[in-house]
Design a protein around this motif. Structure first.
Motif, mmCIF file in Angstrom:
data_model
loop_
_atom_site.group_PDB
_atom_site.id
_atom_site.type_symbol
_atom_site.label_atom_id
_atom_site.label_comp_id
_atom_site.label_asym_id
_atom_site.label_seq_id
_atom_site.Cartn_x
_atom_site.Cartn_y
_atom_site.Cartn_z
ATOM 1 N N ARG A 59 0.818 -1.215 0.000
ATOM 2 C CA ARG A 59 0.000 0.000 0.000
ATOM 3 C C ARG A 59 0.848 1.260 0.000
ATOM 4 O O ARG A 59 0.369 2.344 -0.322
ATOM 5 N N LYS A 84 1.011 -7.897 1.081
ATOM 6 C CA LYS A 84 -0.356 -7.395 1.312
ATOM 7 C C LYS A 84 -0.940 -6.773 0.052
ATOM 8 O O LYS A 84 -1.656 -5.774 0.101
ATOM 9 N N ASP A 86 -3.272 -7.798 -1.614
ATOM 10 C CA ASP A 86 -4.723 -7.900 -1.590
ATOM 11 C C ASP A 86 -5.376 -6.666 -0.967
ATOM 12 O O ASP A 86 -6.546 -6.385 -1.198
ATOM 13 N N LEU A 87 -4.599 -5.908 -0.157
ATOM 14 C CA LEU A 87 -5.120 -4.708 0.482
ATOM 15 C C LEU A 87 -4.822 -3.442 -0.309
ATOM 16 O O LEU A 87 -5.289 -2.364 0.047
ATOM 17 N N ASN A 112 0.803 -11.857 -1.569
ATOM 18 C CA ASN A 112 -0.210 -11.928 -0.523
ATOM 19 C C ASN A 112 0.090 -13.195 0.257
ATOM 20 O O ASN A 112 -0.301 -14.292 -0.157
ATOM 21 N N ARG A 259 -7.477 -1.889 7.907
ATOM 22 C CA ARG A 259 -6.338 -2.808 7.849
ATOM 23 C C ARG A 259 -6.740 -4.228 7.461
ATOM 24 O O ARG A 259 -5.924 -4.978 6.929
ATOM 25 N N GLY A 261 -8.942 -4.766 5.205
ATOM 26 C CA GLY A 261 -9.352 -4.691 3.815
ATOM 27 C C GLY A 261 -10.844 -4.596 3.602
ATOM 28 O O GLY A 261 -11.324 -4.717 2.469
ATOM 29 N N PRO A 265 -9.628 -2.091 -1.393
ATOM 30 C CA PRO A 265 -8.200 -1.889 -1.597
ATOM 31 C C PRO A 265 -7.858 -0.412 -1.751
ATOM 32 O O PRO A 265 -8.609 0.340 -2.373
#
Length: 283
Positions: A59, A84, A86-87, A112, A259, A261, A265
C-alpha cells in the motif's frame, strides 16, 4: 466500492480537503530509536548472506523505505517483496514498477502471504539472483538446508521525510497507534479515502453519504457499533453523567476495518506516484 447514483453524485461534487493539517505534529517521537542499531546489526550479518529480501507494504511501495538501505547492502543481490497486495489498489501497478525500476529496483514481486499468492516465486527468483552473482561460488554456501533464512527486525528510515509519510506508515501498522493518536490516524485515513474517492466506508458503516468531517463519521460509527461512554459534566446543580459516543473506540474500529481490507483496496502512495508528494517536511 460503487455508491448509489445519488450518493455518488453528492460525493463527486463534495469539496474534500485539499491537504491535511500537519503543523504541530511531532513525527520524530512516533518511531522507535532502535532503527539505527538494527541497521548496524544487519550490516554485521551481511558477510553471511548471499541475497537480500526486503519486505515492504504494497500500500506504500514508494514511502517509508529506508534510503540508506540499498547503499548499506552494497553489491548484494536485492529482491523487493511488496506484501499485502490484496489490500492495495494496484490499478497503477505498471507505473509503480516503472518508478521502482528508475530507482534501481529491478527485482520486485507483489505478494499476498495470507493466500500464498506469488509467494512461491520468491525462492526461485532469489536463487537465480544468487547464481548470477559473483559470490555464488564461495566455499561457505549452505548445503543443509540448501537455503538458510536470516530474519532481521524491521528497519525504517532514520528520518521521516514528512508528517504525511509518517501517517502512512502508521496506518500500515509500523508503529503503535497510541504514539500517533488513533483519532488523528482515523482523520488522515478519512482524508485519504475521500481524496482518492474510495467510499467503501460509506457502505460498510451504512452512512447516508460520504463525509469529510471525522467527528461526524466517528459519531456515526460509534452509534452503529453501540460504542458509548459515560462522561461526568459539572453543572450549577452538581455533577451529571451524560452518555456520549466513544470516539476513541470508533477510531480504533475504523482503523482495524481498513487494515483488514473491509473498506476496499487502497493505494496510499498515489500522491507520490503522481508527482505530488507531501510538501511539509520534518526538520
Amino acid at each position: 466500492m460503487r455508491l448509489a447514483p445519488r450518493a455518488l453524485c453528492s460525493a463527486a461534487q463534495a469539496a474534500w480537503r485539499e491537504n491535511f493539517p500537519v503543523l504541530g505534529r511531532d513525527v520524530a517521537r512516533w518511531f522507535p530509536g532502535h532503527m539505527a542499531k538494527g541497521l548496524k546489526k544487519m550490516q554485521s550479518s551481511l558477510k553471511l548472506v548471499d541475497c537480500i529480501i526486503e519486505v515492504h507494504d504494497a500500500r506504500i511501495p514508494l514511502s517509508g523505505r529506508n534510503p540508506l538501505f540499498q547503499e548499506t547492502l552494497g553489491l548484494k543481490p536485492h529482491l523487493l517483496v511488496l506484501n499485502k497486495m490484496d489490500l492495495a489498489d494496484l490499478t497503477e501497478q505498471q507505473k509503480i514498477m516503472q518508478r521502482l525500476q528508475g530507482e534501481g529496483l529491478k527485482n520486485v514481486i507483489f505478494t499476498n502471504c495470507v493466500k500464498d499468492e506469488n509467494v512461491k516465486q520468491i525462492i526461485p527468483m532469489a536463487t537465480e539472483l544468487i547464481e548470477s552473482s559473483h559470490r555464488y561460488h564461495r566455499g561457505e554456501v549452505s548445503e543443509r538446508p540448501l537455503i538458510f533464512l536470516l530474519d532481521t527486525p524491521g528497519v525504517l528510515a532514520p528520518r521521516i521525510q514528512s508528517v504525511e509519510t509518517g501517517l502512512k506508515l502508521a496506518l500500515c501498522g509500523t508503529v503503535l497507534d497510541h504514539l500517533v493518536g488513533e483519532e488523528t490516524m482515523a482523520d488522515y485515513l478519512l482524508y485519504t479515502l475521500n481524496k482518492y474517492q474510495r467510499f467503501g466506508y460509506v457502505q460498510h458503516y451504512s452512512l447516508g453519504s460520504a463525509c469529510d468531517n471525522i467527528e461526524r463519521v466517528l459519531k456515526s460509527v460509534a452509534v452503529k457499533l453501540g460504542k458509548t461512554q459515560k462522561v461526568k459534566i459539572l453543572t450549577g446543580t452538581g455533577d451529571v453523567n451524560v452518555i456520549q459516543p466513544d470516539y476513541a473506540a470508533a477510531a480504533r474500529d475504523f482503523l482495524h476495518t481498513f487494515r483488514r481490507g473491509l473498506l476496499g483496496p487502497v493505494m496510499l502512495d498515489l500522491d507520490v506516484l503522481w508527482g505530488h508528494p507531501p510538501a511539509e517536511t520534518v526538520p
